[in-house]
Design an enzyme around this catalytic site. Structure first.
Site, PDB file in Angstrom:
ATOM      1  N   ASN A 154       6.832 -40.834  -7.348  1.00  0.00           N
ATOM      2  CA  ASN A 154       7.398 -39.599  -7.137  1.00  0.00           C
ATOM      3  C   ASN A 154       8.891 -39.569  -6.875  1.00  0.00           C
ATOM      4  O   ASN A 154       9.588 -38.628  -6.932  1.00  0.00           O
ATOM      5  CB  ASN A 154       6.558 -38.941  -6.054  1.00  0.00           C
ATOM      6  CG  ASN A 154       6.351 -39.633  -4.671  1.00  0.00           C
ATOM      7  OD1 ASN A 154       6.645 -41.172  -4.918  1.00  0.00           O
ATOM      8  ND2 ASN A 154       6.206 -39.164  -3.716  1.00  0.00           N
ATOM      9  N   GLY A 228       2.548 -46.028  -2.070  1.00  0.00           N
ATOM     10  CA  GLY A 228       1.489 -45.393  -3.009  1.00  0.00           C
ATOM     11  C   GLY A 228       0.417 -44.892  -2.320  1.00  0.00           C
ATOM     12  O   GLY A 228       0.576 -44.464  -1.076  1.00  0.00           O
ATOM     13  N   SER A 229      -0.798 -44.588  -3.055  1.00  0.00           N
ATOM     14  CA  SER A 229      -1.893 -44.071  -2.494  1.00  0.00           C
ATOM     15  C   SER A 229      -2.682 -44.909  -1.568  1.00  0.00           C
ATOM     16  O   SER A 229      -2.309 -45.982  -1.504  1.00  0.00           O
ATOM     17  CB  SER A 229      -2.718 -43.542  -3.910  1.00  0.00           C
ATOM     18  OG  SER A 229      -3.282 -44.811  -4.253  1.00  0.00           O
ATOM     19  N   THR A 232      -5.047 -47.375  -3.127  1.00  0.00           N
ATOM     20  CA  THR A 232      -4.623 -48.612  -3.697  1.00  0.00           C
ATOM     21  C   THR A 232      -3.800 -49.486  -2.583  1.00  0.00           C
ATOM     22  O   THR A 232      -3.902 -50.854  -2.693  1.00  0.00           O
ATOM     23  CB  THR A 232      -3.323 -48.307  -4.854  1.00  0.00           C
ATOM     24  OG1 THR A 232      -3.529 -47.519  -5.643  1.00  0.00           O
ATOM     25  CG2 THR A 232      -2.806 -49.616  -5.414  1.00  0.00           C
ATOM     26  N   GLY A 233      -3.323 -48.839  -1.660  1.00  0.00           N
ATOM     27  CA  GLY A 233      -2.872 -49.535  -0.421  1.00  0.00           C
ATOM     28  C   GLY A 233      -4.198 -50.365   0.248  1.00  0.00           C
ATOM     29  O   GLY A 233      -3.736 -51.728   0.611  1.00  0.00           O
ATOM     30  N   GLU A 250       3.187 -47.751   2.804  1.00  0.00           N
ATOM     31  CA  GLU A 250       3.586 -46.624   3.080  1.00  0.00           C
ATOM     32  C   GLU A 250       2.577 -45.583   2.188  1.00  0.00           C
ATOM     33  O   GLU A 250       2.879 -45.651   0.998  1.00  0.00           O
ATOM     34  CB  GLU A 250       4.851 -46.328   2.581  1.00  0.00           C
ATOM     35  CG  GLU A 250       5.973 -47.409   3.327  1.00  0.00           C
ATOM     36  CD  GLU A 250       6.701 -46.820   4.529  1.00  0.00           C
ATOM     37  OE1 GLU A 250       6.163 -45.840   5.199  1.00  0.00           O
ATOM     38  OE2 GLU A 250       7.470 -47.472   5.031  1.00  0.00           O
ATOM     39  N   CYS A 284       4.886 -37.479  -0.518  1.00  0.00           N
ATOM     40  CA  CYS A 284       4.043 -37.747   0.413  1.00  0.00           C
ATOM     41  C   CYS A 284       3.990 -37.218   2.052  1.00  0.00           C
ATOM     42  O   CYS A 284       2.853 -36.724   2.154  1.00  0.00           O
ATOM     43  CB  CYS A 284       4.361 -39.575   0.895  1.00  0.00           C
ATOM     44  SG  CYS A 284       5.836 -39.864   1.401  1.00  0.00           S
ATOM     45  N   GLU A 460       9.242 -48.844   7.290  1.00  0.00           N
ATOM     46  CA  GLU A 460      10.557 -49.317   6.759  1.00  0.00           C
ATOM     47  C   GLU A 460      11.520 -48.220   7.016  1.00  0.00           C
ATOM     48  O   GLU A 460      11.204 -47.120   7.358  1.00  0.00           O
ATOM     49  CB  GLU A 460      10.510 -49.827   5.564  1.00  0.00           C
ATOM     50  CG  GLU A 460       9.635 -51.290   5.229  1.00  0.00           C
ATOM     51  CD  GLU A 460       9.116 -51.692   3.895  1.00  0.00           C
ATOM     52  OE1 GLU A 460       9.643 -50.883   3.093  1.00  0.00           O
ATOM     53  OE2 GLU A 460       8.482 -52.542   3.685  1.00  0.00           O
TER      54      GLU A 460
HETATM   55  P1  NAD Z   1      -0.691 -45.345  -6.685  1.00  0.00           P
HETATM   56  O1  NAD Z   1      -1.303 -46.400  -5.607  1.00  0.00           O
HETATM   57  O2  NAD Z   1      -1.569 -45.169  -7.879  1.00  0.00           O
HETATM   58  O3  NAD Z   1       0.388 -46.373  -7.444  1.00  0.00           O
HETATM   59  C1  NAD Z   1       1.501 -47.046  -6.688  1.00  0.00           C
HETATM   60  C2  NAD Z   1       1.829 -48.299  -7.490  1.00  0.00           C
HETATM   61  O4  NAD Z   1       1.035 -49.391  -7.162  1.00  0.00           O
HETATM   62  C3  NAD Z   1       2.250 -48.166  -8.972  1.00  0.00           C
HETATM   63  O5  NAD Z   1       3.493 -49.042  -8.944  1.00  0.00           O
HETATM   64  C4  NAD Z   1       1.101 -49.028  -9.492  1.00  0.00           C
HETATM   65  O6  NAD Z   1       1.534 -49.450 -10.646  1.00  0.00           O
HETATM   66  C5  NAD Z   1       0.793 -49.927  -8.237  1.00  0.00           C
HETATM   67  N1  NAD Z   1      -0.446 -50.287  -8.513  1.00  0.00           N
HETATM   68  C6  NAD Z   1      -1.553 -49.881  -8.745  1.00  0.00           C
HETATM   69  N2  NAD Z   1      -2.744 -50.713  -8.596  1.00  0.00           N
HETATM   70  C7  NAD Z   1      -2.385 -51.844  -7.706  1.00  0.00           C
HETATM   71  C8  NAD Z   1      -3.219 -53.061  -7.475  1.00  0.00           C
HETATM   72  N3  NAD Z   1      -4.295 -53.059  -7.377  1.00  0.00           N
HETATM   73  N4  NAD Z   1      -2.232 -53.865  -6.792  1.00  0.00           N
HETATM   74  C9  NAD Z   1      -0.943 -53.621  -6.634  1.00  0.00           C
HETATM   75  N5  NAD Z   1      -0.170 -52.652  -7.060  1.00  0.00           N
HETATM   76  C10 NAD Z   1      -1.001 -51.638  -7.880  1.00  0.00           C
HETATM   77  O7  NAD Z   1       0.007 -44.339  -6.049  1.00  0.00           O
HETATM   78  P2  NAD Z   1       0.965 -43.369  -7.105  1.00  0.00           P
HETATM   79  O8  NAD Z   1      -0.047 -42.204  -7.935  1.00  0.00           O
HETATM   80  O9  NAD Z   1       2.166 -43.987  -7.841  1.00  0.00           O
HETATM   81  O10 NAD Z   1       1.830 -42.441  -5.972  1.00  0.00           O
HETATM   82  C11 NAD Z   1       1.231 -41.124  -5.188  1.00  0.00           C
HETATM   83  C12 NAD Z   1       0.747 -41.758  -3.917  1.00  0.00           C
HETATM   84  O11 NAD Z   1       1.840 -42.308  -3.244  1.00  0.00           O
HETATM   85  C13 NAD Z   1       0.445 -40.211  -3.053  1.00  0.00           C
HETATM   86  O12 NAD Z   1      -0.732 -40.508  -2.292  1.00  0.00           O
HETATM   87  C14 NAD Z   1       1.563 -40.503  -2.130  1.00  0.00           C
HETATM   88  O13 NAD Z   1       1.220 -39.704  -0.752  1.00  0.00           O
HETATM   89  C15 NAD Z   1       1.937 -41.852  -1.807  1.00  0.00           C
HETATM   90  N6  NAD Z   1       3.309 -41.737  -1.346  1.00  0.00           N
HETATM   91  C16 NAD Z   1       3.557 -42.590  -0.112  1.00  0.00           C
HETATM   92  C17 NAD Z   1       4.806 -42.598   0.226  1.00  0.00           C
HETATM   93  C18 NAD Z   1       5.098 -42.916   1.573  1.00  0.00           C
HETATM   94  O14 NAD Z   1       6.141 -43.476   1.871  1.00  0.00           O
HETATM   95  N7  NAD Z   1       4.102 -43.168   2.556  1.00  0.00           N
HETATM   96  C19 NAD Z   1       5.819 -42.042  -0.329  1.00  0.00           C
HETATM   97  C20 NAD Z   1       5.629 -41.895  -1.837  1.00  0.00           C
HETATM   98  C21 NAD Z   1       4.303 -41.691  -2.046  1.00  0.00           C
END
Ligand code: NAD
Length: 480
Positions: A154, A228-229, A232-233, A250, A284, A460
């Protein structure tokens, strides 16, 4: 493809950067321009060998950078800002193409890069000294070593820099893995960094989810900084446990905005709409639930609807557009699911249509407000990550605070009120990492950013955020 040395920047060719070498790969993927549906340039998928080589190079680069004086590290980062400033137009165009953001918002993200780095170079690493008759205790902080940064789609550039700059400033090496949906600006900025930073210090391995997963189990990586999500986190945390890596997570959120009865309706309603629909809701900390005091519910919602009707949605280059498309087809389908569910359950669409008509190849969705769906509806309970938001009335402050906090997430929240002191008191009771009073959610480099509950672990950015890239190193000196 054999490795080649970094030379001039070509904004139509993309590589992984390993030990200051540009690497291709026999496996290729590509992004899609979400405003047109057209395939963008090839991107090499990094192999396990690329990752291993990057970790080796980072481990070699780390000691000299750790021992480089803090002031010199700051100067090097500032030198990079000058270099980056020569390329802002190209980066803005690239970001528009990979993300679909309207150009003015892409330019804001690009401008944020230098702002973020510059602010961080004004910081000092905290230290403490305790002394009594017996001893002096120095609490100091040392860098972790090799860090890995995993980035979502995003805000692909600023979220990369939000990891790279603090990691380098605090004396670490870092390897970035961009999202497969938006690999371009992340790979390109790391390529540009090779002109300033020593080989191996900042590297990029692009590719799919598997390379991210490989980073989380790699024994040579000391910390994963993941954005990320939530789903995945959790995987990242579990995988990182095998080598006891430090993790910063995050993650997603379901931010509530509470509107107190004494707001200036005409002024605040459009702002609340912006909080929900900024970046087409793909933030997010976008506002994802709006609680309006019942005494002003009707009028406030009417103003929100009026403003929403003025919002233009379209491709990045049309200057009037406030919103661009959804960034990728997977997310587009996910957001459409919230429309279908709201329609099937008979919820009232205050503005926006239940049917999303595909009038061109881009992933466009008109911003939509759902009027007073029930508490257990999907649109209240889940993060859509798109331009659809619910409103509900409230009458009792205690009850609405409880409703706002009734979620497993806790990333951001907003409180809007004419009496700032009262609004701030409410803000302090919201269970979220960043709460905004009389503003929509605008995270800033001046403060640590992180989530409560399932929205993350640690945080962070800002002075406190620097410590996420460091180990405490306490020296106890006893007197003779
Ligand atoms: P995602 O979790 O699908 O992917 C994020 C990253 O993780 C990508 O680079 C992906 O290739 C990688 N990934 C996927 N599987 C993995 C694994 N098993 N191990 C390690 N890395 C892996 O998230 P997204 O769809 O790219 O982003 C959207 C989500 O991110 C939303 O839920 C949003 O709220 C969140 N987000 C949070 C913040 C924050 O700072 N808190 C900021 C931006 C987005």
């Amino acid at each position: 493809m054999s490795p080649s040395k970094v030379s001039t920047l070509d904004f139509e060719k993309f590589y992984n950067t390993v030990n200051a070498q540009l690497r291709g790969s026999k496996n290729i993927h590509h992004g899609v321009n979400p405003a047109t549906g057209q395939e963008l340039w090839d991107v090499p998928i990094a192999s396990d060998q690329d990752l291993n080589d990057a970790v080796d190079a980072a481990q070699k680069a780390f000691p000299a950078w750790r021992d480089t004086p803090f002031q010199k590290r700051k100067e090097t980062l500032l030198k990079f800002c000058d270099l980056f400033n020569e390329h802002t137009e190209e980066f803005t165009t690239l970001l528009c193409k990979e993300s679909g953001k309207p150009r003015k918002f892409a330019a804001t993200e690009i401008g944020g890069v230098v702002g973020f780095i510059q602010y961080h170079t004004t910081l000092e690493i905290p230290e403490e000294k305790f002394e009594d008759d017996e001893k002096t205790v120095y609490t100091e902080y040392t860098p972790l070593g090799v860090c890995g940064g995993i980035i979502p789609w995003n805000f692909p550039l600023i979220l990369s820099v939000g990891k790279i700059a603090p990691a380098l400033l605090t004396g670490n090496a870092i390897i970035i893995k961009p999202s497969p949906f938006t690999p371009y600006t992340g790979l390109k900025i790391v390529e540009l960094m090779q002109q300033i930073f020593p080989p191996g210090l900042v590297q990029a391995v692009g590719g799919n989810n598997e390379i991210g997963a490989a980073m989380t189990t790699h024994p040579g990586i000391a910390k994963i900084s993941f954005t990320g999500s939530i789903a995945t986190g959790k995987k990242v945390m579990e995988a990182s446990a095998s080598t006891l890596k430090r993790v910063t997570l995050e993650l997603g959120g379901n931010d509530a905005s509470i509107i107190l009865p004494d707001v200036d309706i005409k002024k605040v309603a459009p702002e609340v709409v912006m909080g929900a629909f900024q970046n087409s809701g793909q933030v997010c900390v976008a506002t994802k639930r709006i609680y309006i005091h019942e005494s002003i519910y009707k009028d406030f919602l009417a103003e929100m609807v009026n403003f929403t009707k003025t919002i233009k949605v379209g491709s990045p280059e049309d200057g009037d557009n406030l919103l661009g498309p959804i960034q990728n087809s997977m997310q587009y389908e996910k957001v459409k699911g919230f429309f279908a569910d709201s329609k099937a359950k008979g919820y009232k669409f205050a503005v926006g249509e239940p049917e999303i008509s595909a009038n061109n190849k881009g992933f466009f969705i008109q911003p939509t407000i759902i009027d007073n769906p029930p508490n257990d509806s999907r649109i209240i309970a889940e993060e859509p990550f798109g331009p659809i938001v619910p409103t509900q009335p409230w009458s009792d402050l205690e009850e609405v605070i409880a409703r706002a906090n009734d979620t497993l997430t806790g990333l951001g929240a907003c409180v809007w009120g004419g009496d700032v002191e009262k609004a701030t008191k409410v803000a302090r009771r919201l269970e979220a990492g960043s709460v905004f009073v009389n503003s929509w959610e605008k995270p800033t480099p001046q403060a640590i950013f992180g989530g409560h509950k399932e929205s993350g672990i640690g945080g962070e950015w800002g002075k406190t955020g620097l410590l996420a890239f460091m180990n405490a190193h306490v020296i106890h000196v006893y007197k003779n």
